[in-house]
Design a protein around this motif. Structure first.
Motif, PDB file in Angstrom:
ATOM      1  N   ARG A 245       0.811  -1.219   0.000  1.00 48.66           N
ATOM      2  CA  ARG A 245       0.000   0.000   0.000  1.00 48.66           C
ATOM      3  C   ARG A 245       0.847   1.272   0.000  1.00 48.66           C
ATOM      4  O   ARG A 245       0.455   2.284  -0.529  1.00 48.66           O
ATOM      5  CB  ARG A 245      -0.958   0.003   1.191  1.00 48.66           C
ATOM      6  N   GLN A 246       2.023   1.198   0.634  1.00 52.14           N
ATOM      7  CA  GLN A 246       2.870   2.397   0.682  1.00 52.14           C
ATOM      8  C   GLN A 246       3.741   2.540  -0.568  1.00 52.14           C
ATOM      9  O   GLN A 246       4.393   3.548  -0.755  1.00 52.14           O
ATOM     10  CB  GLN A 246       3.809   2.350   1.894  1.00 52.14           C
TER      11      GLN A 246
ATOM     12  N   GLN B 118       5.203   3.262  -4.128  1.00 53.99           N
ATOM     13  CA  GLN B 118       4.933   4.190  -5.243  1.00 53.99           C
ATOM     14  C   GLN B 118       5.971   3.924  -6.327  1.00 53.99           C
ATOM     15  O   GLN B 118       7.080   3.507  -6.033  1.00 53.99           O
ATOM     16  CB  GLN B 118       5.120   5.643  -4.784  1.00 53.99           C
TER      17      GLN B 118
ATOM     18  N   TYR C  79       9.537   5.029  -5.886  1.00 53.92           N
ATOM     19  CA  TYR C  79      10.486   4.328  -5.021  1.00 53.92           C
ATOM     20  C   TYR C  79      11.252   3.234  -5.768  1.00 53.92           C
ATOM     21  O   TYR C  79      12.238   2.702  -5.266  1.00 53.92           O
ATOM     22  CB  TYR C  79       9.768   3.700  -3.828  1.00 53.92           C
TER      23      TYR C  79
ATOM     24  N   ARG D 275       9.161  -0.802   5.251  1.00 51.56           N
ATOM     25  CA  ARG D 275       8.151   0.212   5.509  1.00 51.56           C
ATOM     26  C   ARG D 275       7.385   0.600   4.238  1.00 51.56           C
ATOM     27  O   ARG D 275       6.239   1.024   4.310  1.00 51.56           O
ATOM     28  CB  ARG D 275       8.835   1.451   6.095  1.00 51.56           C
ATOM     29  N   ILE D 276       8.057   0.482   3.068  1.00 52.06           N
ATOM     30  CA  ILE D 276       7.397   0.965   1.852  1.00 52.06           C
ATOM     31  C   ILE D 276       6.806  -0.134   0.965  1.00 52.06           C
ATOM     32  O   ILE D 276       6.147   0.156  -0.002  1.00 52.06           O
ATOM     33  CB  ILE D 276       8.330   1.862   1.014  1.00 52.06           C
TER      34      ILE D 276
ATOM     35  N   ASP E 174       5.111  -4.441   1.027  1.00 53.56           N
ATOM     36  CA  ASP E 174       4.723  -5.577   1.853  1.00 53.56           C
ATOM     37  C   ASP E 174       5.228  -6.900   1.286  1.00 53.56           C
ATOM     38  O   ASP E 174       5.582  -7.802   2.010  1.00 53.56           O
ATOM     39  CB  ASP E 174       3.194  -5.640   1.980  1.00 53.56           C
TER      40      ASP E 174
ATOM     41  N   ASP F  71      12.601  11.099   1.616  1.00 56.19           N
ATOM     42  CA  ASP F  71      11.279  10.938   2.233  1.00 56.19           C
ATOM     43  C   ASP F  71      11.171   9.575   2.923  1.00 56.19           C
ATOM     44  O   ASP F  71      10.634   9.467   4.017  1.00 56.19           O
ATOM     45  CB  ASP F  71      10.170  11.022   1.173  1.00 56.19           C
ATOM     46  N   ILE F  72      11.701   8.545   2.261  1.00 51.49           N
ATOM     47  CA  ILE F  72      11.633   7.194   2.831  1.00 51.49           C
ATOM     48  C   ILE F  72      12.527   7.075   4.056  1.00 51.49           C
ATOM     49  O   ILE F  72      12.172   6.483   5.058  1.00 51.49           O
ATOM     50  CB  ILE F  72      12.115   6.141   1.809  1.00 51.49           C
TER      51      ILE F  72
END
Ligand code: SF4
Ligand code: ZN
Length: 418
Positions: free
Chosen positions: A83-84, A86, A89, A148-149, A151, A231-232
């Motif tokens: 979900r996080q 993009q 990334y 974190r970014i 799954d 940002d990450i």
């Protein structure tokens, strides 16, 4: 160096201590890329139901199915979902592949994107290392560092030529789309550039500072990518660098950048210029996609890409050039840069930009033709690319000079370079 063995499922020792290790000659079990076979690395995002977390597949011959001393084409395709996640990334995850593979003892990795280069040693293969372990270690480490970014993550390693070439084509589209995200942005339009310190493990005093109009010399990181990376991970290798006072708009030098570079290079480099090859050009590590060098006799500049392994008019091949400039110091007359940077408007702006460009390998000319022709149009010399010599014209300054004269190359009527 402290050897950190994380819980990485590989049968060889693993950690930053092995990053600079070389695999050479008789010791090579398998070689991929490096101009010998096609090799590409590509991280792409997928819908969550299309990714099986932890799945690793080798499509084509595996290491134990080829004899020692083999060469194979290789595509490493990493598919992530979450979900996080993009698209922005993807390049950041992709650039980690280089050092994460290098951490494995007996495995050497150089380069990125479609100019990657891999060697696996006999010793590593004896201990049980297989190509599938590349997928396993990427899964373990990327989850650890970037969980974190995303799954879920799966890795496929392709070792058949037709598959690899098909992926090269797809990946190139993605690379072009990434590069295009900064089209139209200028260095004047932002107050903040970004640093990249990823390569300090190899070149300790090297500091990349990346502006909208000067992408990282490896071609993997542009200003947008660095911003996304910050940002990450706000304490990661890409930090905002405030430009501060403009010291020289022509050369591209800023007080804030100088101060940052001085600190980040541990006092080794106190300034450099973004837009010049003559006057204190930016430092380089070993990862540059291209190297430019001055050709005094032609009053111009040549540029050569990593894939071109033959002689060039400056009297050196790419590897010799890379060894000469790639130690994190400023080398006047030489500069490392990405392919894309050639067609960015500030490229060698202090020396009149692409008007100075007198020689490039033919394959590089073809690769960047569309964007180059756009720039050439803007400066009122639409047929400039045809006036640039390549190896079919010659590989010495003397040999290309008569061609340049015949073609009325603009460099010949510019101010003397030196
Ligand atoms: Fe970062 Fe520069 Fe190394 Fe590329 S070459 S990874 S931009 S430090
Ligand atoms: Zn580097």
């Amino acid at each position: 160096l402290k050897i950190v063995i994380n819980e990485v499922p590989v049968p060889v020792a693993y950690g930053p201590a092995y990053e600079g290790e070389r695999v050479r000659g008789e010791d090579i079990y398998l070689e991929c890329g490096g101009g010998r076979t096609p090799m590409v690395e590509w991280v792409t995002s997928r819908p969550i139901d299309e990714v099986t977390d932890g799945a690793v597949e080798v499509s084509g011959p595996e290491l134990d199915e080829v004899p020692a001393g083999s060469k194979l084409p290789l595509a490493i395709v990493v598919e992530v979902a979450g979900r996080q996640m993009q698209d922005d990334y993807e390049p950041i995850l992709e650039r980690q592949i280089h050092h994460l593979i290098n951490y494995a003892q007996g495995v050497m990795h150089i380069g990125q994107r479609d100019i990657a280069w891999l060697r696996v040693s006999k010793g590593a293969v004896e201990k049980g290392f297989r190509l599938s372990h590349i997928g396993k270690l990427l899964h373990a480490k990327l989850h650890q560092d970037f969980g974190r970014i995303f799954d879920k993550m799966q890795v496929t390693l392709y070792t058949r030529t037709e598959d690899v070439l098909a992926i090269v084509a797809k990946a190139k589209e993605a690379y072009a789309a990434r590069d295009a995200r900064i089209e139209g942005m200028t260095d004047e339009s932002v107050e903040t550039f970004y640093s990249c310190l990823l390569c300090q493990s190899f070149a300790p005093s090297h500091v990349c500072v990346i502006s909208p109009e000067r992408t990282g010399l490896c071609g993997s990181y542009n200003w947008m990518d660095c911003k996304a990376s910050f940002d990450i991970n706000p304490i990661g290798p890409n930090q905002p660098v405030s430009k501060g006072q403009t010291l020289d708009p022509r050369l591209g030098q800023w007080k804030g950048v100088n101060e940052y570079v001085f600190k980040a290079s541990r006092g080794n480099v106190d300034h450099y210029n973004f837009y010049s090859i003559i006057s204190d050009p930016m430092t380089a590590c070993g990862c540059m996609e291209c190297i430019s060098a001055i050709l005094p006799l032609c009053n111009g500049v040549m540029t050569v890409n990593r894939e071109y392994t033959d002689m060039t008019p400056c009297g050196m091949k790419f590897t010799t050039l890379a060894g000469t400039i790639g130690g994190g110091v400023t080398t006047p007359g030489f500069v490392g840069h990405s392919k894309y940077n050639i067609t960015q408007r500030k490229f060698l702006a202090a020396e009149e930009g692409i008007k100075r460009l007198v020689w490039m390998p033919r394959s590089l000319k073809e690769e960047i033709a569309d964007l180059f022709n756009e720039r050439a149009n803007e400066i009122g010399i639409p047929d400039l690319l045809n006036r640039v010599a390549d190896e079919t014209v010659g590989t010495t300054e003397e040999a290309i000079l008569s061609f340049l004269t015949e073609m009325n190359h603009p460099a010949l009527s510019l101010d003397p370079l030196l």
